[in-house]
Motif scaffolding. Structure first.
Motif, PDB file in Angstrom:
ATOM      1  N   ALA B 178      58.482  39.926  32.240  1.00 57.54           N
ATOM      2  CA  ALA B 178      57.422  40.153  33.214  1.00 57.54           C
ATOM      3  C   ALA B 178      56.600  41.364  32.811  1.00 57.54           C
ATOM      4  CB  ALA B 178      58.034  40.368  34.593  1.00 57.54           C
ATOM      5  N   THR B 179      57.309  42.381  32.280  1.00 57.79           N
ATOM      6  CA  THR B 179      56.615  43.588  31.880  1.00 57.79           C
ATOM      7  C   THR B 179      55.602  43.289  30.793  1.00 57.79           C
ATOM      8  OG1 THR B 179      58.606  44.800  32.342  1.00 57.79           O
ATOM      9  CG2 THR B 179      56.943  45.914  31.047  1.00 57.79           C
ATOM     10  N   SER B 180      56.062  42.565  29.755  1.00 62.44           N
ATOM     11  CA  SER B 180      55.132  42.311  28.667  1.00 62.44           C
ATOM     12  C   SER B 180      53.956  41.480  29.158  1.00 62.44           C
ATOM     13  CB  SER B 180      55.848  41.614  27.521  1.00 62.44           C
ATOM     14  OG  SER B 180      56.410  40.423  28.000  1.00 62.44           O
ATOM     15  N   GLY B 181      54.262  40.558  30.073  1.00 64.91           N
ATOM     16  CA  GLY B 181      53.176  39.740  30.602  1.00 64.91           C
ATOM     17  C   GLY B 181      52.169  40.583  31.358  1.00 64.91           C
ATOM     18  N   SER B 182      52.678  41.480  32.184  1.00 63.35           N
ATOM     19  CA  SER B 182      51.750  42.263  32.987  1.00 63.35           C
ATOM     20  C   SER B 182      50.993  43.258  32.125  1.00 63.35           C
ATOM     21  CB  SER B 182      52.497  42.960  34.116  1.00 63.35           C
ATOM     22  OG  SER B 182      53.691  43.512  33.623  1.00 63.35           O
ATOM     23  N   LEU B 183      51.664  43.750  31.076  1.00 59.53           N
ATOM     24  CA  LEU B 183      50.959  44.637  30.147  1.00 59.53           C
ATOM     25  C   LEU B 183      49.791  43.910  29.513  1.00 59.53           C
ATOM     26  CD1 LEU B 183      53.154  46.868  27.854  1.00 59.53           C
ATOM     27  CD2 LEU B 183      51.274  47.509  29.336  1.00 59.53           C
ATOM     28  N   LEU B 184      50.072  42.699  29.086  1.00 61.14           N
ATOM     29  CA  LEU B 184      49.022  41.904  28.462  1.00 61.14           C
ATOM     30  C   LEU B 184      47.861  41.742  29.423  1.00 61.14           C
ATOM     31  CD1 LEU B 184      48.332  40.160  25.956  1.00 61.14           C
ATOM     32  CD2 LEU B 184      49.040  38.217  27.336  1.00 61.14           C
ATOM     33  N   GLY B 185      48.224  41.442  30.673  1.00 63.26           N
ATOM     34  CA  GLY B 185      47.185  41.288  31.683  1.00 63.26           C
ATOM     35  C   GLY B 185      46.367  42.554  31.831  1.00 63.26           C
ATOM     36  N   PHE B 186      47.084  43.666  31.873  1.00 59.05           N
ATOM     37  CA  PHE B 186      46.431  44.951  32.068  1.00 59.05           C
ATOM     38  C   PHE B 186      45.426  45.215  30.948  1.00 59.05           C
ATOM     39  CE2 PHE B 186      46.560  49.634  31.428  1.00 59.05           C
ATOM     40  CZ  PHE B 186      45.997  50.001  32.629  1.00 59.05           C
ATOM     41  N   PHE B 187      45.853  44.937  29.734  1.00 55.13           N
ATOM     42  CA  PHE B 187      44.947  45.270  28.632  1.00 55.13           C
ATOM     43  C   PHE B 187      43.834  44.248  28.465  1.00 55.13           C
ATOM     44  CE2 PHE B 187      48.269  48.257  27.543  1.00 55.13           C
ATOM     45  CZ  PHE B 187      47.471  49.372  27.356  1.00 55.13           C
ATOM     46  N   THR B 188      44.095  43.028  28.879  1.00 55.21           N
ATOM     47  CA  THR B 188      43.000  42.072  28.896  1.00 55.21           C
ATOM     48  C   THR B 188      41.905  42.592  29.826  1.00 55.21           C
ATOM     49  OG1 THR B 188      44.761  40.461  28.879  1.00 55.21           O
ATOM     50  CG2 THR B 188      42.525  39.613  29.041  1.00 55.21           C
ATOM     51  N   GLN B 189      42.394  43.073  30.941  1.00 54.37           N
ATOM     52  CA  GLN B 189      41.479  43.624  31.939  1.00 54.37           C
ATOM     53  C   GLN B 189      40.734  44.828  31.380  1.00 54.37           C
ATOM     54  OE1 GLN B 189      43.830  44.532  35.291  1.00 54.37           O
ATOM     55  NE2 GLN B 189      42.364  45.887  36.258  1.00 54.37           N
ATOM     56  N   MET B 190      41.453  45.702  30.702  1.00 60.54           N
ATOM     57  CA  MET B 190      40.821  46.896  30.151  1.00 60.54           C
ATOM     58  C   MET B 190      39.786  46.526  29.095  1.00 60.54           C
ATOM     59  SD  MET B 190      41.683  49.536  31.577  1.00 60.54           S
ATOM     60  CE  MET B 190      42.616  49.529  33.084  1.00 60.54           C
ATOM     61  N   SER B 191      40.138  45.564  28.254  1.00 62.87           N
ATOM     62  CA  SER B 191      39.187  45.210  27.196  1.00 62.87           C
ATOM     63  C   SER B 191      37.980  44.517  27.796  1.00 62.87           C
ATOM     64  CB  SER B 191      39.870  44.331  26.152  1.00 62.87           C
ATOM     65  OG  SER B 191      39.828  42.996  26.556  1.00 62.87           O
ATOM     66  N   ASN B 192      38.191  43.815  28.885  1.00 65.81           N
ATOM     67  CA  ASN B 192      37.054  43.180  29.521  1.00 65.81           C
ATOM     68  C   ASN B 192      36.119  44.204  30.134  1.00 65.81           C
ATOM     69  OD1 ASN B 192      37.890  40.700  28.832  1.00 65.81           O
ATOM     70  ND2 ASN B 192      39.051  40.356  30.713  1.00 65.81           N
ATOM     71  N   MET B 193      36.664  45.374  30.419  1.00 66.51           N
ATOM     72  CA  MET B 193      35.824  46.435  30.956  1.00 66.51           C
ATOM     73  C   MET B 193      35.239  47.269  29.832  1.00 66.51           C
ATOM     74  SD  MET B 193      38.351  47.389  33.995  1.00 66.51           S
ATOM     75  CE  MET B 193      37.804  49.058  34.241  1.00 66.51           C
ATOM     76  N   ASN B 194      35.287  46.738  28.616  1.00 72.02           N
ATOM     77  CA  ASN B 194      34.777  47.425  27.432  1.00 72.02           C
ATOM     78  C   ASN B 194      35.542  48.711  27.137  1.00 72.02           C
ATOM     79  OD1 ASN B 194      32.840  45.550  26.870  1.00 72.02           O
ATOM     80  ND2 ASN B 194      31.343  46.511  28.254  1.00 72.02           N
ATOM     81  N   GLY B 195      36.762  48.760  27.605  1.00 75.00           N
ATOM     82  CA  GLY B 195      37.562  49.944  27.313  1.00 75.00           C
ATOM     83  C   GLY B 195      38.079  49.898  25.884  1.00 75.00           C
TER      84      GLY B 195
END
Lengths: 490, 601
Positions: B178-195
């Motif tokens: 679950a952790t790795s999944g949520s991490l992936l989600g988090f960074f997808t979100q960050m990259s979508n924000m042009n981070g």
């Protein structure tokens, strides 16, 4: 007399006269024994008729008999009545050039003594003796890969008489086998012409005397010195390298090795223009010895590859006594002379073309520590280097009173595809034949007493130990990280 | 296995409803990619209990990626794409999902990094939040605002039911995945924000790194690392939560919690500590009121120094609780009551600090100017490092790299780092200065600074070598595009008037830094172009030669040993033949050997 003649000519060299090698072997052995007994019994008769007997015998067919008579006659203390000295020497030479190697294997001891007498200078002048012995040695062992006691005598004789050229054909051969190797003795027939030289050249057959490690070292050192007098630096370097990397047991280092090392360093400078590196298989104890004893040589080598000519000069002059003690004065002088040449050669990595005046300015002579006096001297030096093939390049005359230029050529020429293929094929062939030698060495060693004993001991130990308590651990745990504990897999 | 079916469901639905629509290629791709990467994350043969968490994390990440599809498609097409996801998101911990909006970013709002919940945003068009991409919301929330109205549209009700049935319940066995999944989600979100996302493991150790700093910059640095570094994310965010809770700034805690909730929902820090928020807020409010009353009292008494100090206290308090605008106001009110230079500097430094936190670089420089204007004598020394570093950072922020470099380089390092550890560590200053100097310094600058460097204890010995290396590097760079250059043009570029660069080139070629040859006749520098064919031939022959020679040598050595002809040491002297010691007289032994045996023996 007739009975004597019957024994002497009893064997005719035609091999198809006997049906099998086994039979040939027996015949030859009997013949050799008969000749020996005959000579002991009828010494007087033979001595009186040496001239006629030798004239009738063909050395290529009756080699054993011919050799026996020669040996009996050549002793200068008891000259035979039936022949004068000069005629006898002619006959000796005839024999050496024509003898039948297969037969000689059965009378190796006599043959060796004959060669030893010749190399000792008792028979011929060096001019003849070296050529004759070298040829005879290669007739016995065409591959030249087996070391014999005669090798050392030959090289000594050649070096002392400075008549080196004729000995080179022996020195050039790569020696890979030595008498007294474990498992060398086997049941092969001496007259079998397919066996390797290691099988028939041995102390037992008499073709070599027993050798010591010092003999091997000395032989290689002397060959190095021989090449050095010919200024063949690469070969000299290789020969010396064989000395300094000689296998060592119980930290043994020979004085010969140290002596060779000093020369090896200097020759390395002459050959490559830089300090040579010791091969990785050099014995550690030897390495340490060289480090301490070869210090002055090393510092010369260090300075040789720098542009600091004055320091090199200082180093060379400061250690004059050392060179003198080591008997290396001439070699050091050679190195000093080569310094500027190598400075010029090294410029090929920097310049495509360079003017002579520039050359004079940037390269210094180690003899004076200063540049050469004028441009002409530099031009002469360059011309000499190009002439002796040391340098690849050409001297271009400047147009209209300008400087002359040295143009460097490419280091290696382009080979055509066919040439390259031929070269590679040659190398391939060489390596393949080496493979056969390896096979032979393997066979020989694996049948030796020591190896079998070792194997038996190993086997016993394996039985005693039973199963290893650690077995299975490694196969289950692939990678144990001590910091994190055992990782689970899958 | 289950991941496959998830993948299947999603693609099936999306492709079914959106077949033939060109503009949907992008989201499809994203979905596929995410699903595939999820699939890779899943170990084969996962237990059944894991499945739901997989589904959840997969869907979250899918949802996030879907939400970020660029373009201005009508919202209806969204509805058919992600009903499952929308339902899923709603059914989970987004119960309070309400659109949030960045309040007062540049106009001097209350704080620079707080997210305010605004109920009215629900009705605002979803595209609005996209208009400010840099400060945009966490994408998951936007998704929910987008999709919520559409859950009622036709064809998706069954899908939402499906989603409701899959309840997210993390258990210990599923924790890691679950952790790795949520991490992936988090960074997808960050990259979508042009981070910026840094995937590789950085060399810094988080704890040690943090020890270099004090004050509010610690939290800012942690949050940045948490947002950008994949390997350090969870650790940094957890520390950030702790750091925020150690202070009184509630908005910071909310922000940190907001990130960790997505990145690592199973960490204890991901549980919102409402009690702490409430008490902190209450305490902050009380403190504000107290300080304001006090200040009012001072004002009534008309004691200048007390008013100034009252304002300072109030400013400090506002700064601590994250009300940066209010803090700036309070600090600037101090200015009216200054009486000494020290006061002016104090006031300026406070304002600089606030402006720095608001990333308002112009204001930082402005306030710094006011400090340096009145600096005198002793103060100069102690605050020199501070002003140089701050102005360097501000100039860097404005993109004036060269000025920034100069500013960093002039920093006085004799000042203890504690005086500026709330801004940057000495290490940072060195790196900023070095990097920027590399990028901007001209020959002339380097020349003028050379004397300064010559006076440095460590640099002194090396400065000549370093300058020489810089120079030879430039020469090499200069020569790279050419196969042949005239020496004249090289001289023009590098040599001093009337001198030739030739000797230098010779030295460089000798060292091997420059791969070229000189042609002294035609005054050319010619690049060395190796002929690969020739090289190959040479190498092949050399290898063959060496092999042959080594094989011979080995054979020779084997034979020597087999014959017992090694040079033996004195330790173990064998009496046998052929074993010679070091002291052996070797010159005359060849003749002294016993004669061999005759063949017939």
């Amino acid at each position: 007399m007739d009975s004597v003649w019957a024994t002497l000519a009893a064997f005719s060299g035609a091999p198809d006269a006997t049906s099998s090698k086994k039979q040939l072997d027996t015949v030859l052995r009997d013949h050799a024994l008969a000749v020996k007994q005959l000579l002991a019994a009828h010494r007087q008769v033979i001595a009186a008729n040496v001239s006629q007997i030798l004239a009738k015998l063909d050395p290529a067919e009756n080699s054993i008999a011919f050799l026996a008579i020669l040996q009996a006659s050549l002793d200068p203390r008891h000259p035979p009545a039936g022949i004068d000295r000069i005629a006898l020497l002619d006959e000796t030479l005839r024999f050496l050039l024509n003898f039948e190697p297969l037969q000689i294997r059965y009378v190796g001891s006599s043959f060796r003594k004959l060669l030893e007498a010749i190399t000792a200078g008792q028979v011929f002048s060096p001019l003849v003796s070296i050529e004759a012995v070298a040829t005879a040695m290669l007739r016995i062992d065409p591959s030249g890969s087996m070391f014999t006691s005669t090798h050392l005598m030959l090289v000594k004789h050649a070096y002392e008489s400075t008549w080196i050229e004729p000995a080179l054909k022996v020195l050039d051969c790569d020696i890979t086998f030595y008498p007294g190797m474990a498992g060398q003795k086997d049941a092969k027939l001496l007259c079998d012409d397919s066996i390797t030289s290691a099988s028939y050249i041995s102390v037992d057959t008499g073709l070599t005397d027993s050798v010591k490690s010092a003999s091997v070292l000395e032989y290689n050192l002397l060959s190095g010195l021989c090449y050095m007098t010919k200024k063949d630096w690469p070969k000299a370097h290789r020969a010396l390298e064989r000395v300094i990397t000689h296998p060592s047991r119980d930290k043994g280092v020979s004085k010969i090795m140290d002596e060779a090392y000093k020369r090896w360093v200097l020759v390395g400078l002459l050959k490559n223009g830089k300090e040579p590196t010791l091969p990785p298989y050099t014995a550690l104890s030897a390495k340490n010895t060289y480090d301490t004893l070869g210090l002055p040589y090393k510092s010369v080598a260090n300075n040789f590859s720098t542009t600091n000519a004055a320091q090199l000069k200082g180093e060379v002059e400061g250690n004059h006594l050392v060179w003198e003690d080591d008997n290396n004065l001439a070699l050091v002088a050679e190195v000093v002379a080569a310094y500027q040449k190598w400075q010029i050669i090294n410029l090929r990595d920097i310049y495509k073309q360079i003017s002579i005046s520039q050359l004079r300015r940037i390269t210094l002579s180690a003899e004076t520590g200063e540049p050469l006096k004028d441009d002409d001297e530099v031009a002469n030096l360059v011309r000499e280097m190009i002439g002796s093939n040391l340098l690849k390049g050409e001297l271009l005359q400047g147009n209209g009173g300008e400087d002359s230029y040295l143009k460097f050529h490419d280091e290696s020429d382009f080979m055509t595809e066919t040439d390259f293929a031929r070269e590679i094929a040659q190398r391939h062939h060489n390596i393949e034949s080496l493979g056969k030698q390896y096979q032979a060495a393997n066979d020989r060693l694996s049948s030796s007493k020591e190896y079998v004993r070792h194997m038996v001991r190993e086997q016993k130990r394996a039985e005693k130990d039973g199963t290893d308590p650690g077995v299975g651990f490694d196969s289950q745990i692939e990678d144990e990280d001590l910091m994190t504990g055992i990782m689970a897999h899958g | 296995m289950y991941a496959y079916s998830v993948f299947y469901i999603v693609t099936f639905r999306t492709s079914d409803t959106r077949a033939g629509l060109d503009h949907l290629k992008v989201p499809l791709l994203t979905v596929t990619q995410v699903a595939q990467s999820m699939n890779r994350l899943l170990p084969i043969g996962a237990e059944d209990g894991n499945i739901e968490s997989h589904v959840h994390s997969t869907l979250v990440s899918l949802a996030l990626s879907m939400a970020e599809v660029p373009g201005t498609r009508p919202q209806t097409s969204f509805s058919s794409q992600v009903p499952v996801i929308a339902g899923e998101l709603e059914g989970l911990d987004f119960k309070h999902a309400a659109a949030t909006e960045r309040v007062g970013t540049n106009a001097g709002g209350r704080s620079h990094s707080s997210w305010r919940i605004s109920d009215s945003a629900v009705s605002s068009p979803p595209s609005r939040s996209r208009q400010v991409p840099h400060y945009s919301l966490p994408a998951a929330r936007r998704t929910s605002t987008c999709s919520r109205p559409q859950t009622t549209s036709s064809g998706s009700s069954s899908a939402s039911r499906t989603a409701e049935s899959s309840v997210f319940c993390p258990s210990n066995s599923t924790y890691a995945m679950a952790t790795s999944g949520s991490l992936l989600g988090f960074f997808t979100q960050m990259s979508n924000m042009n981070g910026v996302i840094v995937k590789d493991q950085p060399k810094l150790d988080l704890d040690l790194y943090l020890q270099n700093y004090t004050g509010r910059t610690r939290y800012d640095r942690l949050i940045l690392i948490g947002k950008c570094s994949v390997p350090l994310c969870v650790d940094a965010l957890k520390t950030a939560v702790t750091e925020a809770k150690a202070g009184t700034d509630v908005s910071r805690y909310r922000e940190a919690w907001d990130y960790i909730r997505v990145a690592a929902p199973n960490e204890p820090e991901a549980q919102r500590d409402d009690a702490w928020i409430e008490s902190a807020e209450r305490a902050n409010k009380a403190e504000t009121a107290r300080l304001e009353t006090e200040l009012k009292g001072y004002k009534n008494n008309l004691i200048k120094e007390s008013i100034r100090m009252g304002n300072e206290d109030l400013g400090r308090h506002f700064e601590n609780i994250g009300f940066l605008n209010e803090a700036a106001e309070a600090y600037s009110r101090m200015r009216q009551d200054v009486s000494t230079t020290k006061h002016i500097i104090d006031c300026g430094m406070h304002l600089v600090s606030v402006s720095l936190q608001r990333r308002d670089w112009a204001m930082v420089l402005n306030n710094l100017g006011k400090i340096t204007g009145v600096q005198s004598g002793e103060d100069d020394k102690s605050s020199q490092a501070y002003t140089k570093i701050v102005s360097g950072i501000a100039l860097l922020g404005l993109g004036h790299y060269q000025d920034a470099a100069k500013s960093f380089l002039l920093t006085d390092f004799s000042v203890p780092s504690t005086t500026h550890s709330h801004i940057a560590s000495p290490n940072d200053v060195a790196i900023y200065g070095g990097l920027l100097a590399l990028a901007t310094m001209e020959r002339k600058d380097l020349q003028t600074l050379r004397n300064d460097y010559m006076l440095d204890i460590y640099l002194q010995r090396h400065i000549t070598a370093i300058y020489a290396q810089i120079r030879s590097k430039s020469i090499v760079q200069y020569f790279v595009p050419f196969s042949c250059v005239t020496l004249d043009s090289m001289n023009e570029a590098f040599a001093q008037e009337g001198e030739s660069i030739e000797d230098e080139l010779v030295a460089m070629i000798r060292e091997g830094t420059l791969k070229a040859r000189l042609d002294a006749k035609n005054k050319l520098l010619i690049a060395v172009v190796p002929d690969p064919r020739l090289e190959m031939q040479k190498n092949a022959l050399e290898v063959a030669r060496q092999y042959e020679q080594e094989a011979k040598e080995r054979l020779r050595r084997m034979s020597l040993m087999a014959a017992g002809l090694e040079v033996a040491g004195s330790k173990k002297q064998h009496g046998g033949q052929g074993r010679a010691g070091i002291d052996e007289a070797w010159y005359d032994d060849a003749k002294a050997l016993p004669s061999g045996v005759e063949a017939q023996d």
